[in-house]
Design a protein around this motif. Structure first.
Motif, PDB file in Angstrom:
ATOM      1  N   VAL A 211       0.858  -1.178   0.000  1.00  0.00           N
ATOM      2  CA  VAL A 211       0.000   0.000   0.000  1.00  0.00           C
ATOM      3  C   VAL A 211       0.897   1.233   0.000  1.00  0.00           C
ATOM      4  O   VAL A 211       1.946   1.246   0.636  1.00  0.00           O
ATOM      5  N   SER A 212       0.483   2.231  -0.740  1.00  0.00           N
ATOM      6  CA  SER A 212       1.212   3.497  -0.806  1.00  0.00           C
ATOM      7  C   SER A 212       0.332   4.571  -0.178  1.00  0.00           C
ATOM      8  O   SER A 212      -0.776   4.822  -0.655  1.00  0.00           O
ATOM      9  N   ILE A 213       0.832   5.202   0.880  1.00  0.00           N
ATOM     10  CA  ILE A 213       0.024   6.152   1.640  1.00  0.00           C
ATOM     11  C   ILE A 213       0.845   7.405   1.909  1.00  0.00           C
ATOM     12  O   ILE A 213       1.974   7.328   2.394  1.00  0.00           O
ATOM     13  N   GLY A 214       0.254   8.554   1.605  1.00  0.00           N
ATOM     14  CA  GLY A 214       0.964   9.806   1.798  1.00  0.00           C
ATOM     15  C   GLY A 214       0.181  10.825   2.592  1.00  0.00           C
ATOM     16  O   GLY A 214       0.490  11.111   3.747  1.00  0.00           O
ATOM     17  N   HIS A 215      -0.860  11.388   1.984  1.00  0.00           N
ATOM     18  CA  HIS A 215      -1.564  12.528   2.577  1.00  0.00           C
ATOM     19  C   HIS A 215      -2.060  12.238   3.991  1.00  0.00           C
ATOM     20  O   HIS A 215      -1.815  13.018   4.923  1.00  0.00           O
ATOM     21  N   ALA A 216      -2.759  11.125   4.167  1.00  0.00           N
ATOM     22  CA  ALA A 216      -3.327  10.818   5.483  1.00  0.00           C
ATOM     23  C   ALA A 216      -2.230  10.565   6.509  1.00  0.00           C
ATOM     24  O   ALA A 216      -2.306  11.035   7.655  1.00  0.00           O
ATOM     25  N   LEU A 217      -1.206   9.834   6.116  1.00  0.00           N
ATOM     26  CA  LEU A 217      -0.131   9.499   7.057  1.00  0.00           C
ATOM     27  C   LEU A 217       0.626  10.747   7.498  1.00  0.00           C
ATOM     28  O   LEU A 217       0.882  10.933   8.699  1.00  0.00           O
ATOM     29  N   ILE A 218       0.978  11.611   6.569  1.00  0.00           N
ATOM     30  CA  ILE A 218       1.704  12.821   6.925  1.00  0.00           C
ATOM     31  C   ILE A 218       0.825  13.744   7.755  1.00  0.00           C
ATOM     32  O   ILE A 218       1.290  14.403   8.700  1.00  0.00           O
ATOM     33  N   SER A 219      -0.470  13.800   7.448  1.00  0.00           N
ATOM     34  CA  SER A 219      -1.400  14.605   8.246  1.00  0.00           C
ATOM     35  C   SER A 219      -1.488  14.072   9.677  1.00  0.00           C
ATOM     36  O   SER A 219      -1.454  14.845  10.646  1.00  0.00           O
ATOM     37  N   ASP A 220      -1.610  12.764   9.821  1.00  0.00           N
ATOM     38  CA  ASP A 220      -1.660  12.167  11.158  1.00  0.00           C
ATOM     39  C   ASP A 220      -0.385  12.446  11.946  1.00  0.00           C
ATOM     40  O   ASP A 220      -0.414  12.627  13.166  1.00  0.00           O
ATOM     41  N   ALA A 221       0.739  12.480  11.247  1.00  0.00           N
ATOM     42  CA  ALA A 221       2.023  12.692  11.913  1.00  0.00           C
ATOM     43  C   ALA A 221       2.117  14.059  12.576  1.00  0.00           C
ATOM     44  O   ALA A 221       2.865  14.238  13.542  1.00  0.00           O
ATOM     45  N   LEU A 222       1.339  15.036  12.106  1.00  0.00           N
ATOM     46  CA  LEU A 222       1.333  16.358  12.736  1.00  0.00           C
ATOM     47  C   LEU A 222       0.837  16.274  14.174  1.00  0.00           C
ATOM     48  O   LEU A 222       1.260  17.047  15.040  1.00  0.00           O
ATOM     49  N   TYR A 223      -0.054  15.345  14.445  1.00  0.00           N
ATOM     50  CA  TYR A 223      -0.638  15.196  15.771  1.00  0.00           C
ATOM     51  C   TYR A 223      -0.006  14.056  16.577  1.00  0.00           C
ATOM     52  O   TYR A 223       0.105  14.153  17.800  1.00  0.00           O
ATOM     53  N   LEU A 224       0.388  13.020  15.872  1.00  0.00           N
ATOM     54  CA  LEU A 224       0.819  11.805  16.554  1.00  0.00           C
ATOM     55  C   LEU A 224       2.329  11.601  16.547  1.00  0.00           C
ATOM     56  O   LEU A 224       2.836  10.729  17.257  1.00  0.00           O
ATOM     57  N   GLY A 225       3.043  12.384  15.755  1.00  0.00           N
ATOM     58  CA  GLY A 225       4.488  12.193  15.613  1.00  0.00           C
ATOM     59  C   GLY A 225       4.776  11.224  14.482  1.00  0.00           C
ATOM     60  O   GLY A 225       4.047  10.247  14.280  1.00  0.00           O
ATOM     61  N   LEU A 226       5.843  11.491  13.741  1.00  0.00           N
ATOM     62  CA  LEU A 226       6.124  10.700  12.549  1.00  0.00           C
ATOM     63  C   LEU A 226       6.446   9.246  12.865  1.00  0.00           C
ATOM     64  O   LEU A 226       5.913   8.326  12.228  1.00  0.00           O
ATOM     65  N   GLU A 227       7.298   9.011  13.836  1.00  0.00           N
ATOM     66  CA  GLU A 227       7.673   7.628  14.155  1.00  0.00           C
ATOM     67  C   GLU A 227       6.465   6.837  14.625  1.00  0.00           C
ATOM     68  O   GLU A 227       6.222   5.707  14.163  1.00  0.00           O
ATOM     69  N   ASN A 228       5.698   7.406  15.531  1.00  0.00           N
ATOM     70  CA  ASN A 228       4.513   6.727  16.042  1.00  0.00           C
ATOM     71  C   ASN A 228       3.516   6.451  14.927  1.00  0.00           C
ATOM     72  O   ASN A 228       2.909   5.376  14.864  1.00  0.00           O
ATOM     73  N   THR A 229       3.348   7.419  14.029  1.00  0.00           N
ATOM     74  CA  THR A 229       2.371   7.264  12.949  1.00  0.00           C
ATOM     75  C   THR A 229       2.763   6.148  11.996  1.00  0.00           C
ATOM     76  O   THR A 229       1.916   5.334  11.595  1.00  0.00           O
ATOM     77  N   VAL A 230       4.024   6.091  11.609  1.00  0.00           N
ATOM     78  CA  VAL A 230       4.480   5.006  10.735  1.00  0.00           C
ATOM     79  C   VAL A 230       4.196   3.658  11.394  1.00  0.00           C
ATOM     80  O   VAL A 230       3.694   2.724  10.747  1.00  0.00           O
ATOM     81  N   GLN A 231       4.482   3.545  12.678  1.00  0.00           N
ATOM     82  CA  GLN A 231       4.246   2.290  13.384  1.00  0.00           C
ATOM     83  C   GLN A 231       2.760   1.964  13.478  1.00  0.00           C
ATOM     84  O   GLN A 231       2.355   0.805  13.360  1.00  0.00           O
ATOM     85  N   MET A 232       1.930   2.971  13.661  1.00  0.00           N
ATOM     86  CA  MET A 232       0.482   2.740  13.719  1.00  0.00           C
ATOM     87  C   MET A 232      -0.046   2.223  12.386  1.00  0.00           C
ATOM     88  O   MET A 232      -0.889   1.321  12.348  1.00  0.00           O
ATOM     89  N   TYR A 233       0.442   2.778  11.288  1.00  0.00           N
ATOM     90  CA  TYR A 233       0.021   2.296   9.983  1.00  0.00           C
ATOM     91  C   TYR A 233       0.528   0.872   9.736  1.00  0.00           C
ATOM     92  O   TYR A 233      -0.197   0.039   9.163  1.00  0.00           O
ATOM     93  N   LYS A 234       1.732   0.601  10.159  1.00  0.00           N
ATOM     94  CA  LYS A 234       2.266  -0.765  10.001  1.00  0.00           C
ATOM     95  C   LYS A 234       1.391  -1.772  10.759  1.00  0.00           C
ATOM     96  O   LYS A 234       1.158  -2.888  10.262  1.00  0.00           O
ATOM     97  N   ARG A 235       0.898  -1.396  11.905  1.00  0.00           N
ATOM     98  CA  ARG A 235       0.091  -2.319  12.714  1.00  0.00           C
ATOM     99  C   ARG A 235      -1.263  -2.605  12.074  1.00  0.00           C
ATOM    100  O   ARG A 235      -1.940  -3.587  12.460  1.00  0.00           O
ATOM    101  N   GLN A 236      -1.692  -1.800  11.130  1.00  0.00           N
ATOM    102  CA  GLN A 236      -2.950  -2.078  10.436  1.00  0.00           C
ATOM    103  C   GLN A 236      -2.788  -3.226   9.434  1.00  0.00           C
ATOM    104  O   GLN A 236      -3.784  -3.753   8.927  1.00  0.00           O
ATOM    105  N   LEU A 237      -1.553  -3.591   9.146  1.00  0.00           N
ATOM    106  CA  LEU A 237      -1.270  -4.572   8.084  1.00  0.00           C
ATOM    107  C   LEU A 237      -0.822  -5.914   8.647  1.00  0.00           C
ATOM    108  O   LEU A 237      -0.065  -6.649   8.026  1.00  0.00           O
ATOM    109  N   VAL A 238      -1.330  -6.262   9.822  1.00  0.00           N
ATOM    110  CA  VAL A 238      -0.986  -7.555  10.429  1.00  0.00           C
ATOM    111  C   VAL A 238      -2.271  -8.273  10.832  1.00  0.00           C
ATOM    112  O   VAL A 238      -3.315  -7.666  10.971  1.00  0.00           O
TER     113      VAL A 238
END
Length: 238
Positions: A211-238
């Motif tokens: 999956v390729s994700i940009g707008h939503a992930l970068i937007s979420d990172a403004l509130y959640l932090g970039l590292e945390n957001t990447v990990q949260m998206y990764k956890r959706q794929l298990v």
């Protein structure tokens, strides 16, 4: 395992809005892969309003994860860039020059001869090719006839319908995904996937390659932090 490729166009948009080099697009690419993403995606447009062509060249030199360049192969400048940089994957998207964002997939039947030519050109340089397509079984069959390695399902329709009716939102995507598997095509997906709908999409189509994700992930990172957001998206794929 379904890979998460992060599109960093929005980081480049913020940089370009002020000039200079902040935020640092290259450092963002390094950090995103360090935080667990499986790939970096960029989508340079002819006017370079976000990712610049030089960004793509520099990113290729600094990342160790997969590199995916999206764009319109009807622009010679884009073809030249991809053949020069040689990313792991090129995703061909039928964008107009002035298009704000991608909003439709290829008609793989109408443009079959052209796409066959482009697919062969990039594959000759050792680049995996994916075609951006709508979730229509006939378009999947047409894509197979071009010789492409993968298709990327355009998921804006799913994201919109998901809020109203989850079961209906996924139905045609499952059918298209099953057709892709049936004819032997790899399968990617992207556009408006987010933390609300990604897990549901993956659970219904678990054979997704990426999956390729940009707008939503970068937007979420403004509130959640970039590292945390990447990990949260990764956890959706298990």
């Amino acid at each position: 395992m379904t890979k998460l490729s992060v599109n960093i166009n929005k980081i480049a948009t913020l940089r370009n809005s002020r000039g200079g080099s902040q935020p640092d697009v290259l450092q963002a690419a390094i950090n995103i892969q360090k935080f667990g993403a499986d790939g970096i995606t960029v989508h340079p447009r002819p006017d370079e309003r976000h990712i610049r062509y030089e960004d793509a060249r520099q990113i290729k030199e600094i990342i160790t994860t997969e590199f995916n360049i999206e764009g319109n192969s009807q622009v010679q400048k884009f073809i030249d860039l991809v053949l020069e940089v040689r990313p792991d994957q090129v995703t061909l998207v039928p964008d107009a020059d002035d298009q704000l964002t991608s909003n439709h997939g290829w008609d793989t039947i109408k443009h079959k001869d052209y796409l066959k030519e482009m697919v062969a050109l990039f594959q000759k340089s050792g680049i995996r090719v994916s075609l951006f397509v709508d979730p229509v079984e006939e378009m999947i069959i047409g894509a197979k006839e071009t010789g492409t390695d993968r298709v990327e399902l355009y998921t804006e329709g799913f994201a919109k319908d998901f809020l109203e009716n989850k079961a209906n939102s996924i139905r045609k995507y499952v059918a298209a995904a099953q057709k892709a598997k049936e004819v032997g095509l790899g399968l990617n997906a992207g556009h408006d996937l987010d933390l609300n709908n990604l897990a549901f999409f993956y659970q219904n189509i678990p054979w997704l390659d990426e999956v390729s994700i940009g707008h939503a992930l970068i937007s979420d990172a403004l509130y959640l932090g970039l590292e945390n957001t990447v990990q949260m998206y990764k956890r959706q794929l298990v």
